[in-house]
Scaffold this motif. Sequence first.
Motif, PDB file in Angstrom:
ATOM      1  N   VAL A   1      10.958   8.910   5.469  1.00 10.21           N
ATOM      2  CA  VAL A   1      10.039   8.500   4.412  1.00 10.21           C
ATOM      3  C   VAL A   1       9.921   9.634   3.409  1.00 10.21           C
ATOM      4  CG1 VAL A   1       7.702   7.750   3.904  1.00 10.21           C
ATOM      5  CG2 VAL A   1       8.788   7.058   6.015  1.00 10.21           C
TER       6      VAL A   1
ATOM      7  N   ILE B   1       2.320   3.593  -5.781  1.00  9.57           N
ATOM      8  CA  ILE B   1       2.221   3.320  -4.350  1.00  9.57           C
ATOM      9  C   ILE B   1       2.634   4.571  -3.602  1.00  9.57           C
ATOM     10  CG2 ILE B   1       3.065   1.918  -2.435  1.00  9.57           C
ATOM     11  CD1 ILE B   1       3.625  -0.292  -4.462  1.00  9.57           C
ATOM     12  N   LYS B   2       1.792   5.022  -2.685  1.00  8.61           N
ATOM     13  CA  LYS B   2       2.089   6.262  -1.995  1.00  8.61           C
ATOM     14  C   LYS B   2       3.267   6.107  -1.042  1.00  8.61           C
ATOM     15  CE  LYS B   2      -0.894   6.366   2.046  1.00  8.61           C
ATOM     16  NZ  LYS B   2      -2.033   6.913   2.691  1.00  8.61           N
ATOM     17  N   MET B   3       4.016   7.185  -0.894  1.00  7.03           N
ATOM     18  CA  MET B   3       5.172   7.218  -0.012  1.00  7.03           C
ATOM     19  C   MET B   3       4.997   8.423   0.913  1.00  7.03           C
ATOM     20  SD  MET B   3       8.177   6.316  -2.703  1.00  7.03           S
ATOM     21  CE  MET B   3       7.459   6.253  -4.330  1.00  7.03           C
ATOM     22  N   PRO B   4       4.412   8.237   2.087  1.00  8.34           N
ATOM     23  CA  PRO B   4       4.110   9.367   2.965  1.00  8.34           C
ATOM     24  C   PRO B   4       5.360  10.047   3.512  1.00  8.34           C
ATOM     25  CG  PRO B   4       3.738   7.298   4.107  1.00  8.34           C
ATOM     26  CD  PRO B   4       4.091   6.957   2.695  1.00  8.34           C
TER      27      PRO B   4
ATOM     28  N   THR C   1       8.239  11.264  -0.407  1.00  8.50           N
ATOM     29  CA  THR C   1       7.124  11.204  -1.354  1.00  8.50           C
ATOM     30  C   THR C   1       7.644  11.276  -2.787  1.00  8.50           C
ATOM     31  OG1 THR C   1       6.836  13.584  -1.208  1.00  8.50           O
ATOM     32  CG2 THR C   1       5.451  12.215   0.205  1.00  8.50           C
TER      33      THR C   1
ATOM     34  N   CYS D   1      12.435   5.713   1.758  1.00  4.99           N
ATOM     35  CA  CYS D   1      12.824   5.995   0.379  1.00  4.99           C
ATOM     36  C   CYS D   1      13.959   7.016   0.289  1.00  4.99           C
ATOM     37  CB  CYS D   1      11.620   6.496  -0.409  1.00  4.99           C
ATOM     38  SG  CYS D   1      10.301   5.277  -0.473  1.00  4.99           S
TER      39      CYS D   1
ATOM     40  N   ARG E   1       0.817  -1.207   0.000  1.00  9.25           N
ATOM     41  CA  ARG E   1       0.000   0.000   0.000  1.00  9.25           C
ATOM     42  C   ARG E   1       0.850   1.255   0.000  1.00  9.25           C
ATOM     43  NH1 ARG E   1      -4.394  -1.075   4.475  1.00  9.25           N
ATOM     44  NH2 ARG E   1      -5.258   0.846   3.697  1.00  9.25           N
ATOM     45  N   PHE E   2       2.054   1.196   0.584  1.00 10.01           N
ATOM     46  CA  PHE E   2       2.998   2.303   0.504  1.00 10.01           C
ATOM     47  C   PHE E   2       4.396   1.821   0.823  1.00 10.01           C
ATOM     48  CE2 PHE E   2       1.128   2.461   4.726  1.00 10.01           C
ATOM     49  CZ  PHE E   2       2.227   2.528   5.555  1.00 10.01           C
ATOM     50  N   GLN E   3       5.373   2.666   0.499  1.00  8.53           N
ATOM     51  CA  GLN E   3       6.775   2.336   0.705  1.00  8.53           C
ATOM     52  C   GLN E   3       7.381   3.309   1.708  1.00  8.53           C
ATOM     53  OE1 GLN E   3       8.719   0.899  -3.135  1.00  8.53           O
ATOM     54  NE2 GLN E   3       7.196   2.358  -3.869  1.00  8.53           N
ATOM     55  N   ILE E   4       8.321   2.819   2.513  1.00  8.91           N
ATOM     56  CA  ILE E   4       8.971   3.678   3.495  1.00  8.91           C
ATOM     57  C   ILE E   4      10.484   3.634   3.302  1.00  8.91           C
ATOM     58  CG2 ILE E   4       7.102   3.462   5.177  1.00  8.91           C
ATOM     59  CD1 ILE E   4       8.842   1.434   6.692  1.00  8.91           C
TER      60      ILE E   4
END
Length: 70
Positions: free
Chosen positions: A67, A59-62, A69, A46, A41-44
């Motif tokens: 982390v 995939i969202k990267m908050p 975006t 990054c 659902r998202f990647q951390i």
Amino acid sequence: PRAMSFCGRCATMIHTGNTDDTGLLSLRLGGCDQKHRLSPRFQIWCQSAMEWAEFEGGIKMPEQGNVSTR
């Protein structure tokens, strides 16, 4: 502080999360037989990724700590 659960048979880490049950819950899928059926659902982490790392499109990267975006 982090809450963690481990397999009682092999001691593999299964999950981590906040001790107060708020925020992100992180599942470790390495030992999961059904991991091919689960979509991220998202990647951390990054911002600190190696330049050769590839990121899944869409995939969202908050923004949070390390982390990104991007």
